[in-house]
Design a protein around this motif. Structure first.
Motif, short mmCIF file in Angstrom:
data_model
loop_
_atom_site.label_atom_id
_atom_site.label_comp_id
_atom_site.label_asym_id
_atom_site.label_seq_id
_atom_site.Cartn_x
_atom_site.Cartn_y
_atom_site.Cartn_z
N HIS A 1 -7.21 2.94 1.06
CA HIS A 1 -6.68 3.37 -0.24
C HIS A 1 -7.10 2.39 -1.35
O HIS A 1 -7.05 1.19 -1.18
CB HIS A 1 -5.14 3.44 -0.15
CG HIS A 1 -4.48 3.81 -1.44
ND1 HIS A 1 -4.56 5.07 -1.95
CD2 HIS A 1 -3.73 3.08 -2.31
CE1 HIS A 1 -3.88 5.10 -3.09
NE2 HIS A 1 -3.37 3.92 -3.33
N CYS B 1 -7.33 -1.12 0.41
CA CYS B 1 -6.46 -1.46 1.54
C CYS B 1 -7.29 -1.57 2.80
O CYS B 1 -8.04 -0.65 3.14
CB CYS B 1 -5.39 -0.39 1.69
SG CYS B 1 -4.42 -0.54 3.21
N CYS C 1 -6.06 1.37 5.45
CA CYS C 1 -6.32 2.82 5.32
C CYS C 1 -7.41 3.16 4.32
O CYS C 1 -7.78 4.32 4.16
CB CYS C 1 -5.03 3.54 4.94
SG CYS C 1 -4.54 3.26 3.22
N ARG D 1 -0.09 -4.77 2.86
CA ARG D 1 -1.39 -4.85 3.52
C ARG D 1 -2.27 -5.88 2.83
O ARG D 1 -2.01 -6.27 1.70
CB ARG D 1 -2.11 -3.50 3.43
CG ARG D 1 -1.50 -2.41 4.29
CD ARG D 1 -1.82 -2.64 5.74
NE ARG D 1 -1.67 -1.42 6.51
CZ ARG D 1 -1.71 -1.36 7.83
NH1 ARG D 1 -1.92 -2.47 8.54
NH2 ARG D 1 -1.57 -0.22 8.46
N LYS E 1 0.13 4.22 0.58
CA LYS E 1 -0.21 5.15 1.68
C LYS E 1 0.34 4.65 3.01
O LYS E 1 0.94 5.40 3.77
CB LYS E 1 -1.72 5.33 1.76
CG LYS E 1 -2.22 6.51 0.96
CD LYS E 1 -3.45 7.09 1.65
CE LYS E 1 -3.95 8.32 0.91
NZ LYS E 1 -5.42 8.40 0.99
N CYS E 2 0.09 3.38 3.29
CA CYS E 2 0.58 2.80 4.55
C CYS E 2 2.09 2.55 4.45
O CYS E 2 2.75 2.33 5.47
CB CYS E 2 -0.11 1.46 4.85
SG CYS E 2 -1.87 1.58 5.08
N CYS F 1 0.85 -1.18 0.00
CA CYS F 1 0.00 0.00 0.00
C CYS F 1 0.90 1.24 0.00
O CYS F 1 1.70 1.41 0.91
CB CYS F 1 -0.92 0.01 1.23
SG CYS F 1 -1.87 1.54 1.31
ZN LIG Z 1 -3.13 1.35 3.17
#
Ligand SMILES: [Zn+2]
Length: 296
Positions: free
Chosen positions: A59, A54, A57, A38, A33-34, A31
């Motif tokens: 996403h 995800c 989060c 994930r 973003k993370c 991911c």
């Molecule tokens: Zn994420």
């Protein structure tokens, strides 16, 4: 049948892209973003499209983003089938054939063909080496009897307007082709110097455009064959491999597309070179196209 088994519908095609591009096991993906791996779940969006989300989060990842399929209103299943058809014919398919097979408009078929040709059938960047035959030929348009009847000057003028196809091929190996401006030294030596390694033995016909002094100085050697004396083969000094390719290209184009304009010549040539280079590969062409599609 084989195609439908592997890709029965749109969802199967999307799942394929998801797995090859993001999640080999279909579930775990990085991911952005993370910034870690994930678990992703597949949901249907309001528009009925599948999207992977995800679980950490929220996403979304769209498996087609950044590929030739992104933002296309043509279904993924039709795209894949188009690629399959292009990979399973020896000489390619025309937009007209694709229009019929896929049931899409001519315009759509044409755009699909060009995308596949120009973006998935790329020639590799690795230069040629070994024994390399280099030659050129006039591309597009034929000199007909009716042209000849109009006199030498007319034929010469018509011929000089045709683009030149330049090509180099390793004996038993890969090929590189290019559309160049003319048969002049500068135009035909430039791609050779760029695409053929100095450690190669260069084999050309006796066309003075390949300057013997310059070519021998740069390469391991330069052997020439005198076509005008009808000495086509002197031991292994021949350019039949590259001429064979040119013949294949011209016949194929005539058979599949009837005639092609100068504008599209590079893209057809590219497809033929790609097919030629793929011919020895043990991997089916469709597989290679799928891989390239996932990369782009
Ligand atoms: Zn994420």
């Amino acid at each position: 049948m084989e195609f439908t088994r592997q890709f029965p519908d749109d969802a199967a095609c999307l799942e394929h892209l998801w797995r090859t591009r993001h999640a080999p096991d279909g579930e775990h993906a990085d991911c952005p973003k993370c910034e870690r791996e994930r678990v992703f779940r597949c949901y249907k969006t309001k528009q009925g499209r599948q999207s992977w989300t995800c679980t950490g989060c929220g996403h979304h990842i769209h498996p087609t983003a950044g590929t030739i399929f992104a933002k296309s209103s043509t279904s993924l299943h039709l795209w894949f089938y188009g690629m399959y058809l292009m990979a399973s014919t020896r000489c390619g398919v025309s937009a007209k054939q694709l229009e019929r097979e896929l049931g899409v408009s001519y315009r759509t078929a044409w755009r699909m063909l060009n995308k596949i040709r120009n973006e998935l059938m790329k020639q590799d960047a690795e230069p040629l080496s070994g024994e390399v035959e280099v030659d050129e030929t006039a591309g597009g348009g034929r000199i007909r009897a009716s042209d000849s009847a109009r006199g030498k000057q007319y034929v010469y003028a018509k011929m000089s307007r045709r683009p030149t196809i330049w090509g180099a091929v390793e004996r038993g190996g890969r090929i590189k082709v290019k559309v160049v401006k003319s048969r002049g030294s500068a135009d035909i030596e430039a791609p050779m110097f760029e695409l053929v390694l100095p450690s190669s033995m260069i084999i050309t016909d006796e066309w003075a455009g390949y300057d013997h002094t310059r070519v021998s100085a740069r390469y391991l050697g330069h052997r020439r064959i005198r076509h005008e004396d009808k000495i086509y083969v002197q031991g292994d000094v021949h350019t039949q491999t590259i001429e064979g390719f040119f013949g294949l290209f011209k016949n194929g184009v005539r058979g599949t597309y009837h005639a092609i304009s100068t504008k599209w010549l590079p893209s057809y040539l590219n497809e033929y070179a790609w097919r030629y280079n793929e011919r020895e590969s043990s991997r089916p062409m469709f597989q290679t196209l799928l891989e390239n599609a996932a990369k782009s």
